[in-house]
Design a protein around this motif. Structure first.
Motif, PDB file in Angstrom:
ATOM      1  N   ARG A   2      15.528  10.675   1.549  1.00 39.82           N
ATOM      2  CA  ARG A   2      15.254  11.179   2.882  1.00 39.82           C
ATOM      3  C   ARG A   2      13.801  11.654   2.976  1.00 39.82           C
ATOM      4  N   ALA A   3      13.163  11.413   4.118  1.00 37.48           N
ATOM      5  CA  ALA A   3      11.775  11.816   4.304  1.00 37.48           C
ATOM      6  C   ALA A   3      11.492  12.024   5.781  1.00 37.48           C
ATOM      7  N   VAL A   4      10.494  12.895   6.070  1.00 39.20           N
ATOM      8  CA  VAL A   4      10.051  13.167   7.431  1.00 39.20           C
ATOM      9  C   VAL A   4       8.846  12.270   7.698  1.00 39.20           C
ATOM     10  N   ARG A   5       8.992  11.320   8.638  1.00 38.22           N
ATOM     11  CA  ARG A   5       7.994  10.278   8.826  1.00 38.22           C
ATOM     12  C   ARG A   5       7.327  10.398  10.197  1.00 38.22           C
ATOM     13  N   GLY A  10       1.321  12.171  18.833  1.00 35.63           N
ATOM     14  CA  GLY A  10       1.784  12.713  20.096  1.00 35.63           C
ATOM     15  C   GLY A  10       3.289  12.725  20.244  1.00 35.63           C
ATOM     16  N   LYS A  11       3.990  12.184  19.252  1.00 37.06           N
ATOM     17  CA  LYS A  11       5.458  12.174  19.271  1.00 37.06           C
ATOM     18  C   LYS A  11       5.977  12.844  18.006  1.00 37.06           C
ATOM     19  N   LEU A  12       7.144  13.478  18.124  1.00 31.75           N
ATOM     20  CA  LEU A  12       7.725  14.168  16.982  1.00 31.75           C
ATOM     21  C   LEU A  12       8.070  13.176  15.872  1.00 31.75           C
ATOM     22  N   PRO A  13       7.969  13.613  14.619  1.00 30.14           N
ATOM     23  CA  PRO A  13       8.360  12.724  13.524  1.00 30.14           C
ATOM     24  C   PRO A  13       9.868  12.523  13.503  1.00 30.14           C
ATOM     25  N   SER A  14      10.309  11.569  12.694  1.00 27.67           N
ATOM     26  CA  SER A  14      11.727  11.303  12.531  1.00 27.67           C
ATOM     27  C   SER A  14      12.105  11.457  11.070  1.00 27.67           C
ATOM     28  N   ILE A  15      13.396  11.618  10.813  1.00 24.82           N
ATOM     29  CA  ILE A  15      13.889  11.749   9.446  1.00 24.82           C
ATOM     30  C   ILE A  15      14.701  10.505   9.120  1.00 24.82           C
ATOM     31  N   GLY A  16      14.326   9.834   8.028  1.00 26.43           N
ATOM     32  CA  GLY A  16      15.029   8.603   7.673  1.00 26.43           C
ATOM     33  C   GLY A  16      14.934   8.301   6.194  1.00 26.43           C
ATOM     34  N   GLU A  17      15.428   7.127   5.825  1.00 29.43           N
ATOM     35  CA  GLU A  17      15.444   6.698   4.429  1.00 29.43           C
ATOM     36  C   GLU A  17      14.184   5.886   4.108  1.00 29.43           C
ATOM     37  N   VAL A  18      13.577   6.185   2.954  1.00 26.51           N
ATOM     38  CA  VAL A  18      12.434   5.426   2.453  1.00 26.51           C
ATOM     39  C   VAL A  18      12.622   5.221   0.950  1.00 26.51           C
ATOM     40  N   PRO A  19      11.933   4.242   0.350  1.00 24.20           N
ATOM     41  CA  PRO A  19      12.051   4.037  -1.105  1.00 24.20           C
ATOM     42  C   PRO A  19      11.503   5.232  -1.883  1.00 24.20           C
ATOM     43  N   GLU A  20      12.058   5.471  -3.054  1.00 22.33           N
ATOM     44  CA  GLU A  20      11.541   6.517  -3.921  1.00 22.33           C
ATOM     45  C   GLU A  20      10.167   6.118  -4.461  1.00 22.33           C
ATOM     46  N   GLN A  54      -9.279  11.347   8.518  1.00 25.75           N
ATOM     47  CA  GLN A  54      -8.558  10.819   7.358  1.00 25.75           C
ATOM     48  C   GLN A  54      -8.021   9.401   7.537  1.00 25.75           C
ATOM     49  N   HIS A  55      -7.830   8.941   8.740  1.00 23.91           N
ATOM     50  CA  HIS A  55      -7.378   7.567   9.030  1.00 23.91           C
ATOM     51  C   HIS A  55      -6.121   7.162   8.237  1.00 23.91           C
ATOM     52  N   PRO A  56      -5.052   7.940   8.279  1.00 22.62           N
ATOM     53  CA  PRO A  56      -3.849   7.512   7.568  1.00 22.62           C
ATOM     54  C   PRO A  56      -3.229   6.278   8.202  1.00 22.62           C
ATOM     55  N   THR A  57      -2.532   5.505   7.388  1.00 23.62           N
ATOM     56  CA  THR A  57      -1.806   4.343   7.892  1.00 23.62           C
ATOM     57  C   THR A  57      -0.405   4.780   8.293  1.00 23.62           C
ATOM     58  N   LEU A  58      -0.080   4.634   9.566  1.00 19.82           N
ATOM     59  CA  LEU A  58       1.247   5.016  10.057  1.00 19.82           C
ATOM     60  C   LEU A  58       2.231   3.863   9.862  1.00 19.82           C
ATOM     61  N   PRO A  59       3.514   4.178   9.612  1.00 21.02           N
ATOM     62  CA  PRO A  59       4.075   5.517   9.417  1.00 21.02           C
ATOM     63  C   PRO A  59       3.832   6.019   7.989  1.00 21.02           C
ATOM     64  N   TYR A  60       3.871   7.335   7.861  1.00 20.54           N
ATOM     65  CA  TYR A  60       3.793   7.919   6.521  1.00 20.54           C
ATOM     66  C   TYR A  60       4.523   9.262   6.523  1.00 20.54           C
ATOM     67  N   THR A  61       4.736   9.800   5.304  1.00 24.79           N
ATOM     68  CA  THR A  61       5.519  11.016   5.122  1.00 24.79           C
ATOM     69  C   THR A  61       4.618  12.238   5.187  1.00 24.79           C
ATOM     70  N   PHE A 113      -4.983  12.861  -0.149  1.00 24.55           N
ATOM     71  CA  PHE A 113      -4.493  14.134   0.388  1.00 24.55           C
ATOM     72  C   PHE A 113      -3.051  13.908   0.850  1.00 24.55           C
ATOM     73  N   PRO A 114      -2.068  14.003  -0.068  1.00 24.23           N
ATOM     74  CA  PRO A 114      -0.671  13.783   0.311  1.00 24.23           C
ATOM     75  C   PRO A 114      -0.267  14.622   1.517  1.00 24.23           C
ATOM     76  N   GLY A 115       0.392  13.972   2.473  1.00 20.03           N
ATOM     77  CA  GLY A 115       0.808  14.640   3.696  1.00 20.03           C
ATOM     78  C   GLY A 115      -0.201  14.548   4.809  1.00 20.03           C
ATOM     79  N   ILE A 116      -1.441  14.141   4.474  1.00 23.38           N
ATOM     80  CA  ILE A 116      -2.479  14.010   5.498  1.00 23.38           C
ATOM     81  C   ILE A 116      -3.017  12.589   5.561  1.00 23.38           C
ATOM     82  N   ASN A 117      -3.310  11.980   4.392  1.00 23.22           N
ATOM     83  CA  ASN A 117      -3.743  10.575   4.451  1.00 23.22           C
ATOM     84  C   ASN A 117      -2.918   9.642   3.575  1.00 23.22           C
TER      85      ASN A 117
END
Length: 342
Positions: A2-5, A10-20, A54-61, A113-117
């Motif tokens: 489970r992860a918050v993605r 501008g939209k709230l994140p979602s909670i779903g399944e991602v690979p470990e 930071q230019h993160p690639t969406l989606p990310y955790t 920077f985990p959680g940011i990029n």
């Protein structure tokens, strides 16, 4: 897992399944997350304020304040072993660039920077590296310290930088006694001799500040009234102002609370400073930025925590209630720090 993605700004994140996460390099460390902190930076990330930087690639955790237990390590890792309880420095630094060579982890030229990029710790597991992990003292639970990884570290870093000037007889003003500010207050009391005045819009936050042994509190209503009270309490202005808000007018008030040759430490952000250059010159005031903190700062903060001189005040949410936690934080309903627990 489970992860918050975050999928769209501008939209709230979602909670779903991602690979470990998997080990991909010799210095990698996989951690079973015990808790991930939630802070205003996460709100700014969701708004898109960090995208130009930071230019993160969406989606990310999401999740940049993390602690847990080591699950697996790369072939070169010797400082931790599976099962160790750890807190993670927010950045995974390289150790080789000039910034790293002088201990400035936050300015590493090759950092992630985990959680940011890149994927962070609002999940059941996350990947970091050996340079980022700090072993916790026996008896310290990861969920009790997770938010110290950024909010606590940033607050401590600012206080540590100012500590040489906060000797007996000086006065520090703290704007904001929330998630960052309440750690700043404790850090000031632990390593300086300054008298401390705390300003906040929230009466419960000010009650917390008094419980932490701040010397004076002021309810933020009218800025001119706040200014008058500060000038009276400090006999002419603060030697140092720590602005843990950085928006909604706090950033404009902070420089006015200083005495000549004072320093405005900017920790919170979102607003804009409009200092007149002639005021900066004629008053010889300083504006000091603060970005996270060093690995050594985090080690010192964990030492204070183990000595029970710094304590994180938290509100726990299950990981699947992340959206509720984000709403509560955005609406000012969290006193202390919100913590997501997988």
């Amino acid at each position: 897992m489970r992860a918050v993605r975050l999928s769209e700004y501008g939209k709230l994140p979602s909670i779903g399944e991602v690979p470990e996460p998997e080990l991909t390099g010799p210095w990698d460390v996989i951690v079973d997350v015990g808790a991930a902190g939630l802070c205003r930076t996460d709100l700014h990330i969701i708004e898109g304020q960090w995208e130009p930087i930071q230019h993160p690639t969406l989606p990310y955790t999401l999740g940049h304040e993390n602690a847990g237990w080591v699950r697996a390590v790369g072939s070169a890792v010797t400082n931790v072993v599976p099962g160790d309880a750890v807190i993670m420095h927010p950045l995974t630094s390289c150790g080789l660039c000039l910034a790293c060579r002088v201990g400035q982890d936050s300015h590493c030229e090759n950092a992630l920077f985990p959680g940011i990029n890149t994927d962070g710790g609002m999940a059941q597991q996350m990947r970091t590296n050996a340079r980022a992990v700090v072993k916790l003292a026996p008896g310290i639970e990861p969920k009790k310290v997770a938010a110290l990884a950024d909010a606590g570290l940033t607050a401590y870093h600012a206080v540590r930088k100012a500590s040489d000037t906060l000797f007996p007889g000086t006065h520090a003003v703290v704007i904001g006694a929330g998630g960052l500010g309440h750690i700043g207050i404790q850090s000031l009391l632990a390593i300086t001799s300054a008298e401390i005045t705390v300003i906040d819009r929230s009466e419960p936050a000010l009650e917390l500040a008094l419980a932490l042994k701040a010397h004076h509190t002021i309810l933020f209503t009218d800025p001119e009234d706040v200014l008058a009270q500060v000038l009276d309490i400090t006999s002419g202005g603060a030697h140092v102002v720590f602005d843990f808000v950085g928006e909604e007018g706090a950033e404009q008030l902070a420089p006015r609370l200083l005495r000549n040759r004072g320093s405005h430490y900017v920790i919170g952000y979102g607003g804009q400073l409009n200092n007149l250059t002639i005021d900066i010159i004629s008053r010889e005031i300083n504006v000091v930025g603060n970005l996270v903190g060093s690995y050594h700062d985090l080690v010192e903060l964990m030492t204070l925590t183990a000595q029970n001189r710094v304590k994180l005040h938290t509100v726990d949410y299950p990981l699947d209630a992340a959206v509720d936690a984000i709403s509560d934080l955005a609406n000012g309903h969290v006193v202390g720090r919100a913590i997501l627990v997988p």
